[in-house]
Design an enzyme around this catalytic site. Structure first.
Site, PDB file in Angstrom:
ATOM      1  NE  ARG A 176      -3.175  -2.395   2.845  1.00 30.77           N
ATOM      2  CZ  ARG A 176      -4.001  -2.772   3.990  1.00 30.77           C
ATOM      3  NH1 ARG A 176      -3.521  -1.932   5.064  1.00 30.77           N
ATOM      4  NH2 ARG A 176      -4.331  -3.781   4.184  1.00 30.77           N
ATOM      5  CG  ASP A 179       0.918   6.471   3.508  1.00 34.80           C
ATOM      6  OD1 ASP A 179      -0.029   5.573   3.673  1.00 34.80           O
ATOM      7  OD2 ASP A 179       2.167   6.572   4.201  1.00 34.80           O
ATOM      8  NE  ARG A 201       5.832  10.492   4.172  1.00 40.03           N
ATOM      9  CZ  ARG A 201       4.583  10.950   4.358  1.00 40.03           C
ATOM     10  NH1 ARG A 201       3.923   9.917   4.065  1.00 40.03           N
ATOM     11  NH2 ARG A 201       4.288  12.196   4.970  1.00 40.03           N
ATOM     12  CE1 TYR A 244       7.374   2.944  -1.153  1.00 39.23           C
ATOM     13  CE2 TYR A 244       8.506   0.783  -0.171  1.00 39.23           C
ATOM     14  CZ  TYR A 244       7.160   1.687  -0.444  1.00 39.23           C
ATOM     15  OH  TYR A 244       5.985   1.095  -0.103  1.00 39.23           O
TER      16      TYR A 244
END
Length: 270
Positions: free
Chosen positions: A50, A52, A201, A114
């Site tokens: 998933r 955000d 993050r 990522y």
């Protein structure tokens, strides 16, 4: 019943994240509506990971089961005809009989990668709004690289875990962290077996604290050992975060793109 696997790319800026929500407005809701229009039946999808609100995907991977007979190119062209410009099916793959039920977009994945793209300049760049994070203070790459080395390997990443994270365990294996600078752009690449909610993050935010000289590289080692989220940097903005690749065993034969090549085509490293 056949299991179809799709590679999805999307600009997360206009969406409320991947996962379906009441009232819609998510990538999953929009994709499943397009699948319904193309197939004339309800299709439920399962994703590899998933994302955000505001987070992008260079290559999200999803699967679904259907009895509909279509060629792979038909799934690509047909579903894309019902999708907005910010979402596209990049490829489709039908698993062969005998192994289709064994594949799972999430649980068959062996690693995730990522990218976080950061614009480091005194003045913000409007054309990068939503596509890159921004830090106006000068950042030094070498201290950040040194700090990142403390995160490699198998660790408890509770210090970088969001309070609402639903993962059963905070222990993950970080395979690689690369930090490359091209002019005013800094690209962070993180590869792990799996990630906690907001983990990338939160790590990038803490690395920035080291890069601007407010903490030494060893601070990351202390954060990791302390397992206390309140001691780490605040969660950094989602704008520059890209889910770039999900790794799978070659036996599945998925026609995946190389994430670094996609980045270069997008011009994010030029």
């Amino acid at each position: 019943m056949k299991r179809i696997v799709l590679g999805i790319q999307y600009d997360g800026t206009p969406w409320r994240g991947w996962q379906t929500q009441p009232g819609g407005g998510t990538v999953q809701d929009t994709l499943e509506e397009a699948l319904k229009k193309f197939s004339l039946m309800r299709i439920a999808t399962t994703c590899a990971g998933r994302t955000d609100a505001g987070v992008h995907a260079l290559e999200q991977v999803i699967h679904f089961d259907t009895e509909l007979e279509r060629e792979s190119f038909s799934w690509v062209r047909g579903v894309n005809a019902f999708l907005p410009s910010s979402i596209a099916v990049r490829w489709a793959h039908q698993l062969t009989d005998g192994v289709s039920e064994q594949f799972h977009a999430r649980f068959s994945a062996t690693a995730r990668t990522y990218h976080y793209v950061l614009y480091n300049h005194p003045v913000r760049a409007p054309l990068l709004a939503g596509k890159a994070g921004w830090v106006f203070r000068p950042l030094e790459v070498e201290p950040m690289r040194k700090a990142a080395q403390y995160l490699l390997g198998n660790h408890d990443f509770s210090a970088f875990r969001a309070a609402e994270c639903q993962a059963k365990s905070p222990v993950k294996t970080m395979h690689e962290i690369r930090i490359e600078r091209q002019g005013n752009l800094i690209v962070f690449t993180l590869k792990a077996n799996a990630f906690l909610h907001h983990m990338v993050r939160n790590i990038v935010g803490s690395l920035i604290v080291v890069g601007n000289g407010n903490q030494p590289p060893e601070w990351l080692q202390d954060l990791l050992a302390g397992r206390d989220r309140s001691r780490a940097a605040p969660t950094f903005m989602p704008d520059g975060l890209y889910l770039s690749r999900i790794d799978y065993d070659a036996r599945w034969g998925l026609p995946q793109e190389a994430a670094c090549d996609v980045l270069l085509r997008l011009g994010l490293q030029s």
